[in-house]
Design an enzyme around this catalytic site. Structure first.
Site, short mmCIF file in Angstrom:
data_model
loop_
_atom_site.label_atom_id
_atom_site.label_comp_id
_atom_site.label_asym_id
_atom_site.label_seq_id
_atom_site.Cartn_x
_atom_site.Cartn_y
_atom_site.Cartn_z
N LEU A 131 0.84 -1.18 0.00
CA LEU A 131 0.00 0.00 0.00
C LEU A 131 0.88 1.24 0.00
O LEU A 131 1.96 1.24 0.59
CB LEU A 131 -0.90 0.02 1.24
CG LEU A 131 -1.86 -1.16 1.44
CD1 LEU A 131 -2.65 -0.98 2.73
CD2 LEU A 131 -2.79 -1.32 0.26
N ASP A 132 0.42 2.29 -0.66
CA ASP A 132 1.15 3.55 -0.61
C ASP A 132 1.19 4.06 0.84
O ASP A 132 0.34 3.71 1.66
CB ASP A 132 0.46 4.60 -1.49
CG ASP A 132 0.46 4.20 -2.96
OD1 ASP A 132 1.39 3.49 -3.38
OD2 ASP A 132 -0.49 4.59 -3.67
N ARG A 133 2.15 4.92 1.12
CA ARG A 133 2.34 5.40 2.49
C ARG A 133 1.06 6.00 3.07
O ARG A 133 0.70 5.75 4.22
CB ARG A 133 3.46 6.45 2.52
CG ARG A 133 3.75 7.01 3.92
CD ARG A 133 4.96 7.93 3.91
NE ARG A 133 4.72 9.11 3.11
CZ ARG A 133 4.17 10.24 3.58
NH1 ARG A 133 3.79 10.32 4.85
NH2 ARG A 133 3.98 11.26 2.79
N ARG A 227 -5.35 5.36 -8.19
CA ARG A 227 -5.13 6.81 -8.21
C ARG A 227 -4.98 7.31 -9.64
O ARG A 227 -5.53 8.36 -10.01
CB ARG A 227 -3.89 7.15 -7.37
CG ARG A 227 -4.03 6.73 -5.92
CD ARG A 227 -2.71 6.77 -5.17
NE ARG A 227 -2.22 8.13 -5.02
CZ ARG A 227 -1.01 8.43 -4.53
NH1 ARG A 227 -0.18 7.45 -4.18
NH2 ARG A 227 -0.64 9.68 -4.42
#
Length: 288
Positions: A131-133, A227
């Site tokens: 997962l992205d930060r 995104r």
């Protein structure tokens, strides 16, 4: 970490052929050849070391030992970690936003790897679905090489919820099938005909004044996929500083203020890589 796994031979044959029929990869077989005692035949409760070229009879019990040889020290961090499930092979984490999954420059010493090392000690870090930060929610960490090789992201049902900017117009359900490519050496990605296949299925949930909630299911797992696809379709994620041209803070439907991309991994469904058990996990997004 050391993991013992026991099997019953389904046919007469070499130990290596039987292991490969069980889904053991060539790379794991290579590791099992390095030391006698990592593969053992079991007779009258006694483990007898054998080689991969040795034969086993149908119905015979045997076991393997998975041992990580090159465990590098990981700096420890007391960052809180919400482990919602854990066994000898995997852990399912409900990650909070603001924590990087891997220890990269800018986040070294403050990543999920550092937080887990504080709980487990030094180990080989094997995140399965990253997962992205600033994306929150469910993700899996494999605790040995076999679990990691058997549990690829493509075999996991991955579901997300998000808040997207704008007033939605169009079909309430559908699929976005647009290839994604990295933008030079930047961390950004973009839709590009020469990129890698990227498939995202979506369902619009509810329209609010300036944004709407949506559910996304990944058909592929490209970096920043949801995104990028959302932005390309004209509905960038709320508060997304990378892909939304106007990433201002918003007041969420539950009244909370949000200042990071409104994306949450809300559901994981998969088959356990060792036991074969069906597992299903859900998580509530903080912005809904």
């Amino acid at each position: 970490m050391k993991r013992r796994i026991e099997y019953v031979a389904p046919f007469d044959g070499k130990a290596e052929d039987i292991l490969k029929s069980k889904g053991i990869s060539s790379s794991i077989c290579t590791a099992l050849r390095k030391s006698l005692g990592l593969v053992c035949k079991i007779a009258d409760g006694v483990e007898i070391p054998i080689r991969l070229i040795d034969g086993l009879s149908q119905g015979e019990r045997f076991c393997i030992y998975l041992v990580d040889e090159y465990v590098k020290p990981i700096p420890k961090s007391d960052i809180p970690v919400n482990i919602v499930y854990e066994d000898e092979d995997i852990a399912v984490i409900d990650k909070q936003a603001g924590i990087a999954v891997i220890p990269v420059r800018g986040h070294y010493g403050k990543s999920l790897a550092n937080a887990l090392a504080n709980i487990w000690g030094d180990f080989v870090y094997r995140p399965v679905n990253r997962l992205d930060r600033d994306t929150s929610g469910l993700m899996i960490v494999a605790k040995n090489q076999l679990a990691h090789s058997a549990l690829t992201a493509e075999h996991i049902h991955r579901e997300y919820v998000a808040l997207c900017s704008g007033v939605y117009v169009g079909e309430m359900r559908g699929e976005i099938n647009l290839p994604i490519k990295r933008v030079g050496e930047d961390i950004r990605r973009q839709v590009d005909p020469s990129g890698d296949e990227a498939i995202t299925r979506f369902e619009i949930l509810e329209q609010y004044d300036a944004y709407f909630s949506a559910r996304f299911v990944l058909g592929t797992g490209r970096t920043h996929q949801i995104r990028v696809h959302s932005s390309y379709m004209g509905y960038p994620l709320c508060c997304d500083k990378l892909y939304n041209p106007n990433p201002h803070n918003i007041i969420c439907p539950n009244g909370k203020t949000l200042d990071r991309q409104a994306l949450h991994s809300c559901k994981l469904k998969f088959t356990h890589p060792i036991s074969g058990k069906q597992l299903d996990f859900k998580s509530q997004a903080e912005f809904l």
